[in-house]
Scaffold this motif. Sequence first.
Motif, PDB file in Angstrom:
ATOM      1  N   GLN A   1       0.826  -1.223   0.000  1.00 33.09           N
ATOM      2  CA  GLN A   1       0.000   0.000   0.000  1.00 33.09           C
ATOM      3  C   GLN A   1       0.855   1.266   0.000  1.00 33.09           C
ATOM      4  O   GLN A   1       0.599   2.213   0.748  1.00 33.09           O
TER       5      GLN A   1
ATOM      6  N   SER B   1       2.351   4.753  -0.971  1.00 30.35           N
ATOM      7  CA  SER B   1       1.915   5.982  -1.623  1.00 30.35           C
ATOM      8  C   SER B   1       2.925   7.087  -1.373  1.00 30.35           C
ATOM      9  O   SER B   1       3.584   7.110  -0.339  1.00 30.35           O
TER      10      SER B   1
ATOM     11  N   LYS C   1       3.123  11.383  -1.909  1.00 25.53           N
ATOM     12  CA  LYS C   1       2.469  12.622  -2.304  1.00 25.53           C
ATOM     13  C   LYS C   1       3.496  13.734  -2.422  1.00 25.53           C
ATOM     14  O   LYS C   1       4.382  13.850  -1.591  1.00 25.53           O
TER      15      LYS C   1
ATOM     16  N   TRP D   1      -0.320  13.004  -6.273  1.00 22.23           N
ATOM     17  CA  TRP D   1       0.040  11.646  -5.846  1.00 22.23           C
ATOM     18  C   TRP D   1       0.872  10.997  -6.941  1.00 22.23           C
ATOM     19  O   TRP D   1       0.362  10.574  -7.957  1.00 22.23           O
TER      20      TRP D   1
ATOM     21  N   GLN E   1       0.293   5.690  -5.778  1.00 26.32           N
ATOM     22  CA  GLN E   1      -0.886   5.531  -4.944  1.00 26.32           C
ATOM     23  C   GLN E   1      -1.176   4.061  -4.686  1.00 26.32           C
ATOM     24  O   GLN E   1      -1.477   3.300  -5.588  1.00 26.32           O
ATOM     25  N   GLU E   2      -1.070   3.685  -3.429  1.00 22.37           N
ATOM     26  CA  GLU E   2      -1.464   2.368  -2.965  1.00 22.37           C
ATOM     27  C   GLU E   2      -0.950   1.246  -3.863  1.00 22.37           C
ATOM     28  O   GLU E   2      -1.710   0.444  -4.377  1.00 22.37           O
TER      29      GLU E   2
ATOM     30  N   ARG F   1      -0.562   4.514 -10.323  1.00 22.03           N
ATOM     31  CA  ARG F   1      -1.223   3.298  -9.842  1.00 22.03           C
ATOM     32  C   ARG F   1      -0.688   2.076 -10.579  1.00 22.03           C
ATOM     33  O   ARG F   1      -0.321   2.152 -11.746  1.00 22.03           O
TER      34      ARG F   1
END
Lengths: 412, 283
Positions: free
Chosen positions: A10, A12, A14, A51, A54-55, A235
């Motif tokens: 997960q 991420s 930013k 971002w 992301q995850e 992603r």
Amino acid sequence: MSYNAIEVHQLSKKFLIGARKNRPTLRDEMTGLARRVRPGGRQQAARADFWALQEVSFSIPQGQILGIIGHNGAGKSTLLKLLSRIYAPTSGRIRLRGRLGSLLEVGTGFHPELTGRANVALYGAILGLSNREIARKFDEIVTFAEIETFLDTPVKFYSSGMYMRLAFAVAAHLDAENLLVDEVLAVGDVAFQQKCLAKMGQIARDEGRTILLVSHNMQAIKRLCQRALLLEKGRLVMDDQAETVINHYLQQGVNAQRSATFAPDEARDMQFLRAELRDQVDHQGHKATFLRLTYQVRRPHPAVFIPVEVRNMEDALVLYTNSDFLPDKRHLAPGLHTVELDLCRHYLAPGTYRVSFAFWEPGHDPLDFPDVRFVFTVEAHENLRQAHGLPWPGLLYDPARWRSGEAPPRPI
Amino acid sequence: MSAQPPATFVVEINADHPRTLNGRELLQFRELLWTLIWRDIRVRYQQTVIGVLWVFLQPLLLMLIYTLVFSVMVRVPVGDTPYPLFILAGLVNWTFFSQGWTRASQSILNNAPLVLKVYFPRLILPLAAILSNLLDYLLTLGFTLVFAAALGYWPGVRTLGIVACFALMVVQLLGLGAWGAALTARYRDMNLLIPLLLQTLFYLTPVIYPLELAQDALGADLYNLAGLFPMTTVISGMRWAILEGQPPPPWPMLLLSVLSASLLCISGFWYFARSEQSFMDVL
């Protein structure tokens, strides 16, 4: 029994858009402080979050070579920088088993004034080799790099190829169990690239090392990796066999756009409002493709320009040009403008091409960089001569330059 | 290669637990520290014609100038010690301090490509910058001692006091270096401010004049507060340890400067560790 060398959960990251652009000065911080103290003081315009990743979750078993592909800005480099601990993640976690050697940009840390010999030691230490390990592998490194005769020359006198070879050689002889490799194969001659590819395959196979390979070179990924990840806008969109992922990636050009309009945004200093690809056929039946950009300049920036890139489906940059070729700077003055650019279609080998453009200011984030998928295809049959029924092997195609004897060149 | 993971090398990166200053990790990267120190030294003297001779030429030249100004033109009272010896003992230490602070402050900025591309504890950079001056320092210090002994001013066992003064100086340098490096990475203003601060400090600390001269100017109460400035007691103490006939700094002042140096060092490391995370965003 094998284990996972790298586990990502997960993850991420930013960024604040503009955080780099507006480098704080003491004055800014002080006025900011004053503003915070004074009640009712106006806050500066909020910076937007971006971002970059992301995850993202995946794991790599020990000994695997994993390819990572995606368009520019998809988050590939951010991922590698998180793994190598240059960036701290915004959320999520990473677990690494074994030491990690990263080859993010070949030759980083080389000092131009020092000799090749001294730089081997320096670069080795930066990558985490001990002096003893470097001494033990020194001959091997030098032989691999093919620079024996230049060992005691400062590297500022090296050619870029020699520089590259030396850097890769040091990194390839790292003891780290896990290696991160970012686009090292973009430079150097073909023979050395082949050698690097072979070396990577060998260290993964024979020494059980885990390699994460980021590359725009689909051939290299196809050849080395069993598995690949596809990143898109931060992603993870695909995690499958390399062949499958590459095919999917290359097919993305099919759902292509030829025009786009953008809603006006008063906050932007410069903004594209409409962009389109237009085809034109002249009286001889030759087809040309133009990129037409309509944009608004609200507040001019002195150093800004419009770069345009045309890339093929392997993501190689085939054509680069920019608006500095216009005779004057009027197109960057406040107001509404339209510019048009011939994309030199008749020089391009048959294939599909992606066009991208931006408002760019050196050293800053782009002022506007629309996320469009402009694609045009040069059909095989529109060029007169083929490579004897095989796909055209070069990036460029030019039927007009051949001469024989005293005959004048044939016009296009 | 064994199939079981080498347990000692498991690294966890967790966004919920940001990293802090880690002494063990610093130790793991000591080879890099040595290599960076060597790099700085080699680069400094490579392609210079007289090489390491510069190490001696610099302080000797300064010694001549200061002697001319503050002993021949203006007479600064320095007791029985010849002024050239007096100024050299101060200059050698001041040079180590000022170059160390300057280089440490620029270290993150100057190594930006490295910081942006490779991971290692960032504190290594200011550390290497400070330590890369050590060789120059030891050579000039040795020269000063020989010079003092040759003129009959060697103070004997007291010379061991150099070690204590040096320790105090390094603590001050580490603190100032950590502050300077982290602040310079963020605010380019520091590149202009630090030379100015150094210039000011040069006249505030007793390099060209004896510490006791400040006693008359400050009065007995304020005098000891001079220990709050970095280098005040270091210069005075070094002179006591290098030259016969020079008095040591008073005890209260010494204690005060040990205290202020510790605070400087701790706060510097704290600020550095706090800023380390954001170097990426500001470089």
